[in-house]
Design a protein around this motif. Structure first.
Motif, PDB file in Angstrom:
ATOM      1  N   GLU A  84      52.662 -15.201   6.015  1.00 32.81           N
ATOM      2  CA  GLU A  84      51.406 -15.596   5.355  1.00 32.81           C
ATOM      3  C   GLU A  84      51.366 -15.076   3.925  1.00 32.81           C
ATOM      4  O   GLU A  84      50.973 -15.799   3.003  1.00 32.81           O
ATOM      5  CB  GLU A  84      50.207 -15.067   6.137  1.00 32.81           C
ATOM      6  CG  GLU A  84      48.888 -15.469   5.494  1.00 32.81           C
ATOM      7  CD  GLU A  84      47.669 -14.962   6.241  1.00 32.81           C
ATOM      8  OE1 GLU A  84      46.561 -15.119   5.706  1.00 32.81           O
ATOM      9  OE2 GLU A  84      47.816 -14.408   7.340  1.00 32.81           O
ATOM     10  N   LEU A  85      51.764 -13.819   3.725  1.00 37.66           N
ATOM     11  CA  LEU A  85      51.762 -13.250   2.386  1.00 37.66           C
ATOM     12  C   LEU A  85      52.683 -14.025   1.457  1.00 37.66           C
ATOM     13  O   LEU A  85      52.330 -14.336   0.311  1.00 37.66           O
ATOM     14  CB  LEU A  85      52.191 -11.776   2.449  1.00 37.66           C
ATOM     15  CG  LEU A  85      52.265 -11.023   1.120  1.00 37.66           C
ATOM     16  CD1 LEU A  85      50.902 -10.990   0.440  1.00 37.66           C
ATOM     17  CD2 LEU A  85      52.776  -9.601   1.344  1.00 37.66           C
ATOM     18  N   ASP A  98      46.341 -21.353  -7.557  1.00 39.81           N
ATOM     19  CA  ASP A  98      45.860 -20.267  -6.713  1.00 39.81           C
ATOM     20  C   ASP A  98      47.040 -19.378  -6.336  1.00 39.81           C
ATOM     21  O   ASP A  98      48.157 -19.564  -6.808  1.00 39.81           O
ATOM     22  CB  ASP A  98      45.137 -20.797  -5.477  1.00 39.81           C
ATOM     23  CG  ASP A  98      46.047 -21.639  -4.592  1.00 39.81           C
ATOM     24  OD1 ASP A  98      47.225 -21.834  -4.962  1.00 39.81           O
ATOM     25  OD2 ASP A  98      45.590 -22.104  -3.541  1.00 39.81           O
ATOM     26  N   GLY A  99      46.792 -18.410  -5.494  1.00 41.18           N
ATOM     27  CA  GLY A  99      47.872 -17.520  -5.080  1.00 41.18           C
ATOM     28  C   GLY A  99      48.154 -16.429  -6.092  1.00 41.18           C
ATOM     29  O   GLY A  99      47.340 -16.144  -6.977  1.00 41.18           O
ATOM     30  N   PRO A 116      58.906 -14.782  -2.808  1.00 34.75           N
ATOM     31  CA  PRO A 116      58.523 -15.254  -1.470  1.00 34.75           C
ATOM     32  C   PRO A 116      59.626 -15.102  -0.436  1.00 34.75           C
ATOM     33  O   PRO A 116      59.356 -14.765   0.724  1.00 34.75           O
ATOM     34  CB  PRO A 116      58.190 -16.729  -1.725  1.00 34.75           C
ATOM     35  CG  PRO A 116      57.823 -16.811  -3.167  1.00 34.75           C
ATOM     36  CD  PRO A 116      58.708 -15.806  -3.850  1.00 34.75           C
ATOM     37  N   VAL A 117      60.866 -15.348  -0.853  1.00 35.19           N
ATOM     38  CA  VAL A 117      61.991 -15.227   0.083  1.00 35.19           C
ATOM     39  C   VAL A 117      62.161 -13.785   0.534  1.00 35.19           C
ATOM     40  O   VAL A 117      62.350 -13.501   1.723  1.00 35.19           O
ATOM     41  CB  VAL A 117      63.297 -15.737  -0.574  1.00 35.19           C
ATOM     42  CG1 VAL A 117      64.484 -15.529   0.362  1.00 35.19           C
ATOM     43  CG2 VAL A 117      63.161 -17.197  -0.963  1.00 35.19           C
ATOM     44  N   VAL A 118      62.080 -12.854  -0.430  1.00 36.71           N
ATOM     45  CA  VAL A 118      62.240 -11.433  -0.112  1.00 36.71           C
ATOM     46  C   VAL A 118      61.143 -10.964   0.841  1.00 36.71           C
ATOM     47  O   VAL A 118      61.414 -10.310   1.853  1.00 36.71           O
ATOM     48  CB  VAL A 118      62.233 -10.585  -1.407  1.00 36.71           C
ATOM     49  CG1 VAL A 118      62.188  -9.093  -1.071  1.00 36.71           C
ATOM     50  CG2 VAL A 118      63.455 -10.907  -2.258  1.00 36.71           C
ATOM     51  N   VAL A 119      59.897 -11.317   0.530  1.00 32.91           N
ATOM     52  CA  VAL A 119      58.775 -10.878   1.360  1.00 32.91           C
ATOM     53  C   VAL A 119      58.859 -11.458   2.761  1.00 32.91           C
ATOM     54  O   VAL A 119      58.632 -10.767   3.762  1.00 32.91           O
ATOM     55  CB  VAL A 119      57.432 -11.271   0.699  1.00 32.91           C
ATOM     56  CG1 VAL A 119      56.271 -11.051   1.661  1.00 32.91           C
ATOM     57  CG2 VAL A 119      57.215 -10.469  -0.577  1.00 32.91           C
ATOM     58  N   ARG A 120      59.229 -12.732   2.855  1.00 36.07           N
ATOM     59  CA  ARG A 120      59.293 -13.395   4.149  1.00 36.07           C
ATOM     60  C   ARG A 120      60.436 -12.857   5.020  1.00 36.07           C
ATOM     61  O   ARG A 120      60.318 -12.774   6.238  1.00 36.07           O
ATOM     62  CB  ARG A 120      59.465 -14.901   3.938  1.00 36.07           C
ATOM     63  CG  ARG A 120      59.340 -15.743   5.197  1.00 36.07           C
ATOM     64  CD  ARG A 120      59.153 -17.204   4.883  1.00 36.07           C
ATOM     65  NE  ARG A 120      60.060 -17.689   3.851  1.00 36.07           N
ATOM     66  CZ  ARG A 120      59.675 -18.138   2.665  1.00 36.07           C
ATOM     67  NH1 ARG A 120      58.400 -18.143   2.343  1.00 36.07           N
ATOM     68  NH2 ARG A 120      60.558 -18.563   1.782  1.00 36.07           N
TER      69      ARG A 120
END
Length: 205
Positions: A84-85, A98-99, A116-120
Motif C-alpha cells: 500500500e505504501l 497525489d501521493g 516503490p520497488v524498494v519499499v514493496r
C-alpha cells in the motif's frame, strides 16, 4: 437568509497558508519555538472538541520515540503495508498529482524511480525506524492531537483541529510532519496513552 461576517484578525494569514502548507519529511531545525506560537497551537483544537498535548521532558520524549521506532518495524515487516505504501510513492517527474514524490523525501530522480520497488520488495523497517526516531527526538515540538471519545464525530473533530494547527504552524513559519506509527499499530496505542498520562484517545502524533 445569509449573514455576512467580517473575517477574524488572522483569518487572512491562515487562508494564505493553505497553498504554502506541505509536510516536512527531513530533519527539523532544533531551535525552540516561541512560547506564544506553542500556546496558539495548543489552543486551536479546543474549539472543535479536541486537544493538543505536548510531549514533555526527555524521558517522555525518548519513550514516545521508542514507540515510533517499534511501530515502524512492525509496519514495514508487513508485506500488505509495504504494498500500500509503495502505491503512494512515485518518481520526481511523474505526472501524478497525489501521493509522495521522491523529492519529498530528499532523494534524486533516479532513486525516486526505484523507491516503490524498494519499499514493496524489502523490509526497510530498521532504517525507517532509525530515521523517524531521530526526527522525534530532535524536533523542537512533539505533540499529540486527541479526543475524549473515539467515534466518527471525534475523528472529524480531530481532522478539523489538525487543519487549523497545520495552517497556524505554516502561517508562523513552521513545518510539520506526522509520526503516527504508535497510533496506527493497535497494540502500541495503549502504551502511548500510558506514556502520555492523559485519558482519552490519541488520533495524530
Amino acid at each position: 437568509t445569509v449573514t455576512r461576517t467580517e473575517p477574524a484578525v488572522d483569518d487572512d494569514a491562515l487562508f494564505d497558508a493553505i497553498v504554502r502548507r506541505h509536510t516536512n519529511r527531513v530533519a527539523f531545525d532544533e531551535e525552540p519555538i516561541a512560547r506564544d506560537i506553542v500556546l496558539a497551537l495548543e489552543t486551536e483544537p479546543l474549539a472543535y472538541g479536541a486537544w493538543f498535548l505536548k510531549v514533555h521532558g526527555l524521558d517522555e520524549r525518548i519513550a514516545v520515540a521508542n514507540l515510533i521506532e517499534e511501530g515502524d518495524c512492525i509496519q514495514m515487516a508487513s508485506r500488505s503495508f509495504r504494498r500500500e505504501l509503495a502505491s503512494w510513492i512515485h518518481g520526481n517527474r511523474s505526472a501524478l498529482r497525489d501521493g509522495m514524490p521522491g523529492y519529498a523525501f530528499g532523494i534524486g530522480d533516479l532513486a525516486s524511480n526505484m523507491g516503490p520497488v524498494v519499499v514493496r520488495t524489502f523490509d526497510v523497517g530498521e532504517s525507517e525506524a532509525a530515521k523517524d526516531r531521530a526526527l522525534a527526538l530532535k524536533s523542537p515540538l512533539l505533540g499529540v492531537i486527541g479526543t475524549d471519545e473515539d467515534a466518527p464525530r471525534e475523528w472529524i473533530a480531530a481532522g478539523r483541529a489538525l487543519a487549523r494547527i497545520l495552517l497556524r504552524a505554516t502561517a508562523s513559519g513552521l513545518g510539520a510532519s506526522f509520526l503516527n506509527q504508535a497510533i496506527e499499530v493497535a497494540e502500541l496505542r495503549p502504551r502511548l496513552a500510558a506514556t502520555l498520562g492523559r485519558t482519552g484517545h490519541q488520533q495524530l502524533l
